[in-house]
Design an enzyme around this catalytic site. Structure first.
Site, PDB file in Angstrom:
ATOM      1  N   TYR A 130       7.676 -25.507  12.104  1.00  0.00           N
ATOM      2  CA  TYR A 130       7.837 -24.143  12.600  1.00  0.00           C
ATOM      3  C   TYR A 130       9.242 -23.613  12.376  1.00  0.00           C
ATOM      4  O   TYR A 130       9.526 -22.457  12.701  1.00  0.00           O
ATOM      5  CB  TYR A 130       7.465 -24.065  14.086  1.00  0.00           C
ATOM      6  CG  TYR A 130       5.998 -24.261  14.294  1.00  0.00           C
ATOM      7  CD1 TYR A 130       5.415 -25.489  14.008  1.00  0.00           C
ATOM      8  CD2 TYR A 130       5.195 -23.242  14.748  1.00  0.00           C
ATOM      9  CE1 TYR A 130       4.065 -25.691  14.181  1.00  0.00           C
ATOM     10  CE2 TYR A 130       3.838 -23.435  14.924  1.00  0.00           C
ATOM     11  CZ  TYR A 130       3.279 -24.664  14.636  1.00  0.00           C
ATOM     12  OH  TYR A 130       1.939 -24.856  14.800  1.00  0.00           O
ATOM     13  N   LYS A 177       3.143 -38.822  14.378  1.00  0.00           N
ATOM     14  CA  LYS A 177       2.611 -39.400  13.134  1.00  0.00           C
ATOM     15  C   LYS A 177       3.738 -40.232  12.500  1.00  0.00           C
ATOM     16  O   LYS A 177       4.034 -40.100  11.304  1.00  0.00           O
ATOM     17  CB  LYS A 177       2.140 -38.257  12.219  1.00  0.00           C
ATOM     18  CG  LYS A 177       1.250 -38.687  11.086  1.00  0.00           C
ATOM     19  CD  LYS A 177      -0.138 -39.121  11.526  1.00  0.00           C
ATOM     20  CE  LYS A 177      -0.947 -39.640  10.348  1.00  0.00           C
ATOM     21  NZ  LYS A 177      -2.236 -40.219  10.753  1.00  0.00           N
ATOM     22  N   ASP A 210      -3.386 -38.828  15.706  1.00  0.00           N
ATOM     23  CA  ASP A 210      -4.826 -38.747  15.412  1.00  0.00           C
ATOM     24  C   ASP A 210      -5.624 -39.525  16.455  1.00  0.00           C
ATOM     25  O   ASP A 210      -6.719 -39.126  16.858  1.00  0.00           O
ATOM     26  CB  ASP A 210      -5.178 -39.185  13.979  1.00  0.00           C
ATOM     27  CG  ASP A 210      -4.272 -40.263  13.433  1.00  0.00           C
ATOM     28  OD1 ASP A 210      -3.146 -40.414  13.928  1.00  0.00           O
ATOM     29  OD2 ASP A 210      -4.689 -40.967  12.504  1.00  0.00           O
ATOM     30  N   ASP A 234       0.785 -27.900  19.032  1.00  0.00           N
ATOM     31  CA  ASP A 234       0.031 -26.663  18.856  1.00  0.00           C
ATOM     32  C   ASP A 234      -1.461 -26.985  18.809  1.00  0.00           C
ATOM     33  O   ASP A 234      -2.282 -26.379  19.501  1.00  0.00           O
ATOM     34  CB  ASP A 234       0.490 -25.998  17.545  1.00  0.00           C
ATOM     35  CG  ASP A 234       0.027 -24.552  17.437  1.00  0.00           C
ATOM     36  OD1 ASP A 234      -0.673 -24.085  18.341  1.00  0.00           O
ATOM     37  OD2 ASP A 234       0.376 -23.897  16.436  1.00  0.00           O
TER      38      ASP A 234
END
Ligand code: NAD
Length: 493
Positions: A130, A177, A210, A234
């Site tokens: 972002y 991640k 995930d 988000d």
């Protein structure tokens, strides 16, 4: 109730924004909280007038004065090259912690009813993808830089631990991640692990994002506070809102060192704009977070109870809730009707609400200095560093087998071509993998013995490559900090 009125900047916003903001303002006024509302604009209309920031100076000035904002959603124009006015607001005022609670609500049927979901997602709010630093490296290849800093990570992770401590919550889960993006998501994880030692009474766990998505779908009640990077946050906060009834119920606060912005998670829902149909609960609950931030704890409790009592009664249900409950949409309450019902219920408490995990929903900016760690020049002076080479991205029609030997020649005596890669996968020297080329290759040059390279040598190398390959487009220095390589290997290297 305080004697001095609070000053709050109120931004009605776009689409359904004015309707839901009006609903929250009416309820706060009816609860007797004294607020001096300073109306300001941002979003679509501002873009249309040609202000490419979407946030006019008068609005910025108002926020500087009030330091507290209640806002409706802002539409992001697609395809004009303008930035999102939401992201601009969050970044301008460095509201680094986006706090999004998801809690089972009475009268709101979900697949998880009775399981006791009561989690808070703390999303880093100014960094990551972002930062919006994007380039087309070639006419057909776009690239976006993912920016994660130790300081930005410390602030938001500390915020999450402080929130857990303040609310008596037992666990903070860090979701990243880090297994794939070792230097960005990995940095966030590392800071989390270091910081967790400062909060020994709170359980700290790290899960790959995930798996967090999977666990949220399977057993969401296991989560308490989740802290995560911007894009992950988000996505999983919208997911979490879906677990407890949808975007119509999802509230949020954006907290910074000096400014806090409260808004619903949902967007401007243009198809409902001006129809008096939208569910205002998300913005009302965001305004409850705002009241807690302002220290109006009793009023916050009263309004929250009135909302929960109204949902529990089920007499005034907006169309989204009627649909979820399998009812007849023609019987749905309007936005105004629901608001009236909440006002009429001020002073009522819901009969049966799952007990909260902590003692309160997200509250004020914590007293701990943010950041608490030092980022002064002495920290950086103490880190031993050297630059050992360059990564050079080249737009080219040459195959790696043709480009590679030429780059070896251009490396000269001072450097060695370590590899050429395509979209992260090594293609020269060949490792037998075939990669679908997109006319953008990256060449890595390092000093033969890992010794420091002087700028003159690096610039000489860059000049030689540029002289033979005018498609060179992006250059990164390769650093070694305190003996550790500050760059990743190529896939297949
Ligand atoms: P959206 O949140 O406006 O709508 C998504 C879906 O949720 C739609 O089906 C909508 O009808 C429904 N929905 C949204 N709010 C609801 C409510 N209060 N009650 C019941 N149902 C509700 O998302 P979108 O359509 O992707 O985006 C529309 C615009 O909003 C875009 O311009 C986007 O950039 C902007 N946006 C702004 C913000 C913000 O200001 N914080 C957040 C997200 C999207």
């Amino acid at each position: 109730m305080s004697s001095q009125p609070h000053r709050v900047t109120v931004i009605p916003g776009d689409g359904v924004g004015p309707e839901v903001v009006r609903s929250a303002v009416r309820i706060i006024d009816a609860a007797g909280v004294r607020i001096e509302w300073e109306e300001a604009e941002a979003g679509a209309e501002v873009f249309r007038r040609g202000d490419t920031s979407g946030v006019p100076q008068a609005t910025r000035d108002s926020i500087e004065r009030s330091r507290v904002v209640l806002k409706g959603p802002l539409e992001t124009p697609v395809g004009f090259g303008e930035k999102s006015a939401n992201v601009t607001l969050r970044k301008l005022f460095e509201t680094y912690a986006n706090v999004r609670p998801a809690r089972e609500l009475p009268g709101v049927p979900t697949r998880y009813a009775g399981e006791g979901i009561d989690l808070i997602i703390v999303r880093e709010n100014v960094e990551d993808l972002y930062a919006g630093i994007e380039h087309m490296e070639t006419p057909d290849v776009g690239q976006c830089l993912k920016v994660i800093s130790r300081k930005g990570s410390e602030k938001v992770i500390r915020y999450a631990f402080e929130l857990a401590r303040r609310e008596g919550r037992a666990k903070v889960t860090c979701a990243t991640k880090a297994n794939i993006m070792k230097l960005t998501e990995g940095l966030f994880k590392k800071v989390f692990e270091e910081l967790s030692a400062e909060y020994p009474e709170i359980a700290a766990e790290h899960l790959i994002i995930d798996n967090v998505a999977h666990q949220l779908a399977k057993d969401p009640a296991q989560f308490d506070v989740i802290v995560t990077t911007n894009l992950n946050g988000d996505i999983i906060s919208d997911l979490a809102s879906g677990l407890v009834g949808g975007l119509g119920f999802a509230s949020s606060g954006n907290y910074g060192d000096s400014v806090a912005i409260f808004e619903a998670v949902h967007g401007s829902a243009p198809k409902y704009a001006g129809k008096d149909l939208i569910n205002p609960t998300a913005l009302i609950l965001s305004s409850v977070m705002m009241l807690r931030h302002l220290g109006e704890l009793a009023a916050a409790e009263r309004i929250e109870d009135a909302v929960l009592a109204t949902l529990e009664e089920g007499r005034a249900m907006t169309q989204d809730l009627v649909r979820q409950s399998g009812g007849d949409v023609d019987t749905a309450a309007s936005t105004t009707g629901f608001t009236d019902a909440v006002i009429a219920n001020l002073g009522k408490r819901p009969a049966a609400v799952a007990p909260k995990r902590g003692t309160a929903l997200a509250g004020a900016v914590p007293p701990t200095p943010m950041p608490a760690w030092s980022y002064g020049p002495e920290r950086y002076a103490a880190i031993e560093r050297r630059t050992i080479g360059l990564d050079i991205f080249i737009e080219t029609d040459l195959s790696a087998d043709v480009l590679g030997p030429d780059l070896e020649r251009l490396a000269g005596a001072g450097f060695r071509l370590e590899f050429v890669e395509s979209r992260g996968t090594k293609v020269y020297p060949s490792v037998g993998l075939s990669s679908d080329g997109v006319r953008l290759l990256r060449a890595r040059f390092v000093t033969p013995d890992g010794a420091a390279a002087l700028d003159a040598a690096l610039l000489g190398l860059q000049g030689r490559v540029a002289g033979s390959h005018p498609g060179w487009t992006h250059v990164e220095k390769l650093h070694v900090f305190d003996g550790a390589e500050a760059f990743t290997k190529a896939q297949g290297q």
